[in-house]
Design an enzyme around this catalytic site. Structure first.
Site, PDB file in Angstrom:
ATOM      1  NE  ARG A 255       1.404  -0.111   9.372  1.00 28.45           N
ATOM      2  CZ  ARG A 255       0.882   1.102   9.397  1.00 28.45           C
ATOM      3  NH1 ARG A 255       1.696   2.173   9.395  1.00 28.45           N
ATOM      4  NH2 ARG A 255      -0.419   1.278   9.423  1.00 28.45           N
TER       5      ARG A 255
ATOM      6  CG  HIS B 116      -8.171   3.270   1.330  1.00 26.81           C
ATOM      7  ND1 HIS B 116      -7.775   2.334   2.255  1.00 26.81           N
ATOM      8  CD2 HIS B 116      -9.339   3.806   1.773  1.00 26.81           C
ATOM      9  CE1 HIS B 116      -8.668   2.318   3.243  1.00 26.81           C
ATOM     10  NE2 HIS B 116      -9.632   3.188   2.971  1.00 26.81           N
TER      11      HIS B 116
ATOM     12  CG  HIS C   8      -1.598  -1.174   1.619  1.00 28.62           C
ATOM     13  ND1 HIS C   8      -1.579  -1.733   2.866  1.00 28.62           N
ATOM     14  CD2 HIS C   8      -2.391  -1.971   0.844  1.00 28.62           C
ATOM     15  CE1 HIS C   8      -2.322  -2.835   2.870  1.00 28.62           C
ATOM     16  NE2 HIS C   8      -2.815  -3.007   1.658  1.00 28.62           N
TER      17      HIS C   8
ATOM     18  CG  HIS D  29       0.825  -4.594   5.386  1.00 28.10           C
ATOM     19  ND1 HIS D  29       0.563  -4.106   6.641  1.00 28.10           N
ATOM     20  CD2 HIS D  29       0.596  -3.571   4.526  1.00 28.10           C
ATOM     21  CE1 HIS D  29       0.171  -2.838   6.544  1.00 28.10           C
ATOM     22  NE2 HIS D  29       0.178  -2.485   5.260  1.00 28.10           N
TER      23      HIS D  29
ATOM     24  CG  HIS E 211      -4.466   1.651   3.717  1.00 31.79           C
ATOM     25  ND1 HIS E 211      -5.182   0.621   3.161  1.00 31.79           N
ATOM     26  CD2 HIS E 211      -3.565   1.076   4.555  1.00 31.79           C
ATOM     27  CE1 HIS E 211      -4.743  -0.531   3.653  1.00 31.79           C
ATOM     28  NE2 HIS E 211      -3.767  -0.280   4.508  1.00 31.79           N
TER      29      HIS E 211
ATOM     30  CG  HIS F  74       0.339   3.020   4.882  1.00 26.70           C
ATOM     31  ND1 HIS F  74      -0.126   2.580   6.098  1.00 26.70           N
ATOM     32  CD2 HIS F  74       0.282   1.952   4.053  1.00 26.70           C
ATOM     33  CE1 HIS F  74      -0.456   1.298   6.011  1.00 26.70           C
ATOM     34  NE2 HIS F  74      -0.211   0.882   4.781  1.00 26.70           N
TER      35      HIS F  74
ATOM     36  CG  HIS G  34      -8.682  -1.719   2.385  1.00 28.71           C
ATOM     37  ND1 HIS G  34      -7.485  -1.198   1.942  1.00 28.71           N
ATOM     38  CD2 HIS G  34      -8.610  -3.060   2.220  1.00 28.71           C
ATOM     39  CE1 HIS G  34      -6.713  -2.214   1.535  1.00 28.71           C
ATOM     40  NE2 HIS G  34      -7.376  -3.342   1.696  1.00 28.71           N
TER      41      HIS G  34
ATOM     42  CG  ASP H 239      -6.849   0.425  -0.863  1.00 30.20           C
ATOM     43  OD1 ASP H 239      -6.103   0.586   0.122  1.00 30.20           O
ATOM     44  OD2 ASP H 239      -8.100   0.491  -0.794  1.00 30.20           O
TER      45      ASP H 239
HETATM   46 CU   LIG Z   1      -0.597  -0.936   4.364  1.00 26.86          CU
HETATM   47 ZN   LIG Z   2      -6.679   0.667   1.905  1.00 27.28          ZN
END
Ligand SMILES: [Cu+2]
Ligand SMILES: [Zn+2]
Ligand SMILES: *[C@@H]1O[C@H](CO)[C@@H](O)[C@H](O)[C@H]1NC(C)=O
Ligand SMILES: *[C@@H]1O[C@H](CO)[C@@H](O)[C@H](O)[C@H]1NC(C)=O
Ligand SMILES: *[C@@H]1O[C@H](CO)[C@@H](O)[C@H](O)[C@H]1NC(C)=O
Length: 194
Positions: free
Chosen positions: A183, A120, A86, A160, A103, A88, A111, A123
């Protein structure tokens, strides 16, 4: 009376033409206005830092403001399988991935998956690491941009530990984060020479 209306109409038309000419003159001579319509290309880079042993460099290339962004890079040191990937909201320093916060979601959406109509901006779905622990990232995305108010420059890429359920998990975590777990790597996206 008819003549009067004709004069009035002529005045309106000439005023309109005058405004159009003035507008075009400003468009082509004031740099801040003209700049919005150039076809500049932009490139950015993100060098992953990790509290685990994940590493890699991610490149972002966008050929013009209206073009999609090409996101590529090889990420090593991952457990085999899917990993949420993602953008962020905030930049990070070193491997302090928590600092990236949630995010990047400037439009207040739920999401979801990268190909969903509502998602997002950050995403990007999952990347997949093979037996060799490497994920070969090759994404062409139409939501992420390196231009304008919603540019991702200065924001963070986060990798992640687990799989992103793409908003299909049926709980509130799924609609916020995709339940992708911890993370394992992150970095700040910065502009580089094109
Ligand atoms: Cu993330
Ligand atoms: Zn997201
Ligand atoms: C990523 O790996 C592929 C396949 O081994 C290779 O062709 C490519 O050059 C690598 N890219 C980078 C940026 O290292
Ligand atoms: C997010 O999903 C929830 C549950 O489906 C829904 O009630 C809400 O309206 C959605 N929010 C947005 C911004 O789409
Ligand atoms: C998004 O992609 C998935 C799998 O790649 C597919 O099953 C799904 O139908 C796609 N959704 C949309 C809205 O295109």
């Amino acid at each position: 009376m008819g003549k009067c209306i004709a004069y009035l109409a002529a005045a309106v038309v000439f005023t309109g033409l005058g405004a159009l000419v003035a507008g075009l003159a400003v468009w082509f001579t004031v740099p801040e206005v003209a700049q919005k319509f150039t076809s500049e290309s932009r490139k950015a880079q993100c060098v992953l830092e990790s509290p685990a042993a994940v590493s890699g460099t991610i490149m972002f290339v966008q050929s013009s403001e209206r073009a999609p962004v090409d996101i590529t890079g090889n990420i090593t040191g991952l457990s085999q399988g899917k990993h949420g990937f993602h953008i962020h909201a905030f930049g990070v320093s070193g491997a302090d991935c928590k600092a990236a916060q949630g995010h990047y979601n400037p439009f207040g959406s739920n999401h979801s998956a990268p190909n969903a109509t509502e998602r997002h901006v950050g995403d990007l779905g999952n990347i997949v690491a093979g037996e060799d622990s490497v994920a070969y990232v090759e994404i062409l995305d139409h939501s992420v941009t390196l231009f304008g108010w919603y540019s991702v420059l200065g924001r963070a890429v986060v990798v992640h530990a687990g799989e992103d359920d793409l908003g299909l998990g049926g709980d509130s975590g799924s609609l916020a984060t995709g339940n992708a777990g911890g993370r394992v790597a992150c970095c700040t996206i910065f502009a580089v020479i094109d």
